[in-house]
Design a protein around this motif. Structure first.
Motif, short mmCIF file in Angstrom:
data_model
loop_
_atom_site.label_atom_id
_atom_site.label_comp_id
_atom_site.label_asym_id
_atom_site.label_seq_id
_atom_site.Cartn_x
_atom_site.Cartn_y
_atom_site.Cartn_z
N ARG A 89 0.85 -1.06 0.11
CA ARG A 89 0.00 -0.02 -0.18
C ARG A 89 1.05 1.39 0.01
N GLU A 90 1.89 1.26 0.90
CA GLU A 90 2.91 2.48 1.01
C GLU A 90 3.46 2.47 -0.31
N SER A 91 3.87 1.30 -0.96
CA SER A 91 4.59 1.65 -2.28
C SER A 91 3.81 2.24 -3.36
N ILE A 92 2.52 1.99 -3.23
CA ILE A 92 1.51 2.36 -4.38
C ILE A 92 1.26 3.87 -4.05
N THR A 93 1.13 4.17 -2.79
CA THR A 93 1.03 5.68 -2.48
C THR A 93 1.96 6.40 -2.66
N ALA A 94 3.31 5.95 -2.59
CA ALA A 94 4.49 6.86 -2.74
C ALA A 94 4.80 7.11 -4.30
N ASP A 95 4.72 5.85 -4.89
CA ASP A 95 4.77 6.00 -6.57
C ASP A 95 3.74 7.30 -7.03
N LEU A 96 2.27 6.99 -6.58
CA LEU A 96 1.42 7.66 -7.06
C LEU A 96 1.76 9.30 -6.76
N GLN A 97 2.28 9.42 -5.40
CA GLN A 97 2.40 10.86 -4.95
C GLN A 97 3.81 11.41 -5.76
N THR A 98 4.78 10.49 -6.16
CA THR A 98 5.80 11.18 -6.97
C THR A 98 5.40 11.67 -8.19
N ARG A 99 4.53 10.81 -8.99
CA ARG A 99 4.09 11.01 -10.30
C ARG A 99 3.15 12.18 -10.31
N LEU A 100 2.16 12.24 -9.16
CA LEU A 100 1.39 13.50 -9.16
C LEU A 100 2.11 14.77 -8.90
N ASP A 101 3.38 14.71 -8.27
CA ASP A 101 3.86 16.07 -7.70
C ASP A 101 4.39 16.78 -9.13
N GLU A 102 4.57 15.94 -10.16
CA GLU A 102 5.01 16.50 -11.49
C GLU A 102 4.05 17.45 -11.95
N HIS A 103 2.77 17.52 -11.63
CA HIS A 103 1.66 18.18 -12.19
C HIS A 103 0.97 19.14 -11.24
N ALA A 104 1.18 18.62 -10.06
CA ALA A 104 0.39 19.58 -9.06
C ALA A 104 1.27 20.32 -7.85
N ARG A 105 0.82 21.18 -7.50
CA ARG A 105 1.43 22.20 -6.53
C ARG A 105 1.67 21.51 -5.29
N GLU A 106 0.73 20.84 -4.80
CA GLU A 106 0.82 20.20 -3.40
C GLU A 106 0.22 19.15 -3.42
N VAL A 107 0.57 17.94 -3.10
CA VAL A 107 -0.04 16.64 -2.71
C VAL A 107 -0.05 16.18 -1.49
N HIS A 108 -1.01 15.82 -0.77
CA HIS A 108 -1.08 15.37 0.46
C HIS A 108 -1.80 14.17 0.85
N ALA A 109 -1.12 12.99 1.60
CA ALA A 109 -2.01 12.07 1.91
C ALA A 109 -2.89 12.07 2.84
N LEU A 110 -3.96 11.42 2.97
CA LEU A 110 -4.92 11.52 3.83
C LEU A 110 -5.33 10.21 4.63
#
Length: 300
Positions: free
Chosen positions: A197-218
């Motif tokens: 789960r953590e790996s999927i979340t971290a990978d998704l956050q990294t990819r979203l960081d390229e297109h978003a100003r901020e990304v927060h996990a809930l």
């Protein structure tokens, strides 16, 4: 101004009631927006308890308000929820009419009339200009990744050396030893699922960081707040939530974010729930903490 709410009851009820002031001519605040004063901006909607909503303007900044004489407090949770939903609806409609709004929390009240609102805007103009400019054309998006077809234990065993070792040891052990090995196996299996789960979340956050100003996990399971209701519950009838994220992004980057999520959804057994654009509930700063602010619950 105030956005404080209390969920304590019993012995504290009378003390809290005594501390709540009367409001002769107050203004309930929903949000701030950028406006063109030459157009005399209006918002055709009703607010909390059906109150008529107006837009008080000063130097290109509009405060969406309604006149009020009391705070909104009740022991009826259904009533509070109706107020909360209506508050959010007004903020949403203000965003559609004027562009990205800066929301106030529920039950934020200025103990003054329209001129008092204008005076507050003037006194906080530098801060408000910075906030409105910084969030202009940026919106909040909510993302939930749900595993509709959980990965099997066998698949995890195939990909984890320690699980394979324990599985082999259990098959050739006496009952007592096998019992202890099974506990170790179950613990390792839980760890492997959590790591996945953590790996999927971290990978998704990294990819979203390229297109978003901020990304927060809930939290994986949504709380009771209205903003969390945007994404729905963390545990669903048709799967387990692997992660929930909230994203602040410019409106022109919405399609890029969608493309990233399409890649995730292409994996067998995974479903992505993507909602927005929403006003930046999570990312807007809390306003109304200066000397000119008043607390509707505790102001003497």
């Amino acid at each position: 101004m105030s956005s404080d709410r209390s969920d304590e009851h019993g012995a504290n009820d009378h003390a809290e009631a005594d501390a709540v002031p009367s409001i002769d001519d107050g203004r309930y605040l929903y949000c701030l927006v950028r406006v063109d004063e030459s157009d005399e901006p209006t918002l055709e909607t009703t607010g909390v308890d059906g109150e008529p909503v107006s837009v008080v303007t000063e130097d290109g900044i509009g405060a969406v308000v309604h006149a009020c004489e009391e705070i909104y407090d009740s022991d009826d949770l259904a009533q509070i929820r109706r107020w909360l939903v209506r508050h959010q609806t007004v903020v949403d409609e203000a965003g559609e009419a004027f562009g990205t709004p800066v929301p106030f929390q529920f039950d934020t009240i200025l103990q003054s009339d329209d001129e008092g609102v204008r005076e507050w805007i003037r006194s906080e103009s530098d801060t408000l200009e910075q906030v409105l400019s910084g969030l202009a054309d940026h919106w909040e998006y909510r993302i939930e990744v749900v595993e509709t077809e959980p990965i099997s234990d066998e698949a995890l065993i195939d990909h984890d050396e320690r699980l394979r070792e324990l599985d082999e040891q259990m098959s050739g052990s006496e009952d007592g030893t096998a019992f202890l090995l099974e506990k170790q196996f179950d613990q390792r299996l839980t760890e492997v699922r959590a790591n996945r789960r953590e790996s999927i979340t971290a990978d998704l956050q990294t990819r979203l960081d390229e297109h978003a100003r901020e990304v927060h996990a809930l939290e994986r399971k949504a709380g009771a707040s209205i903003s969390d209701d945007i994404a729905g519950a963390g545990e669903t009838d048709d799967g387990e939530t692997l992660c929930r994220l909230t994203v602040l992004a410019h409106e022109t980057d919405e399609s890029s974010i969608g493309s990233v999520l399409d890649d995730v959804a292409a994996h067998d057994g995974l479903e992505v729930r993507f909602t927005g654009p929403w006003p930046p509930y999570t990312f807007a700063p809390e306003l109304g903490g200066g000397e000119d602010a008043t607390n509707a619950r505790s102001q003497p």
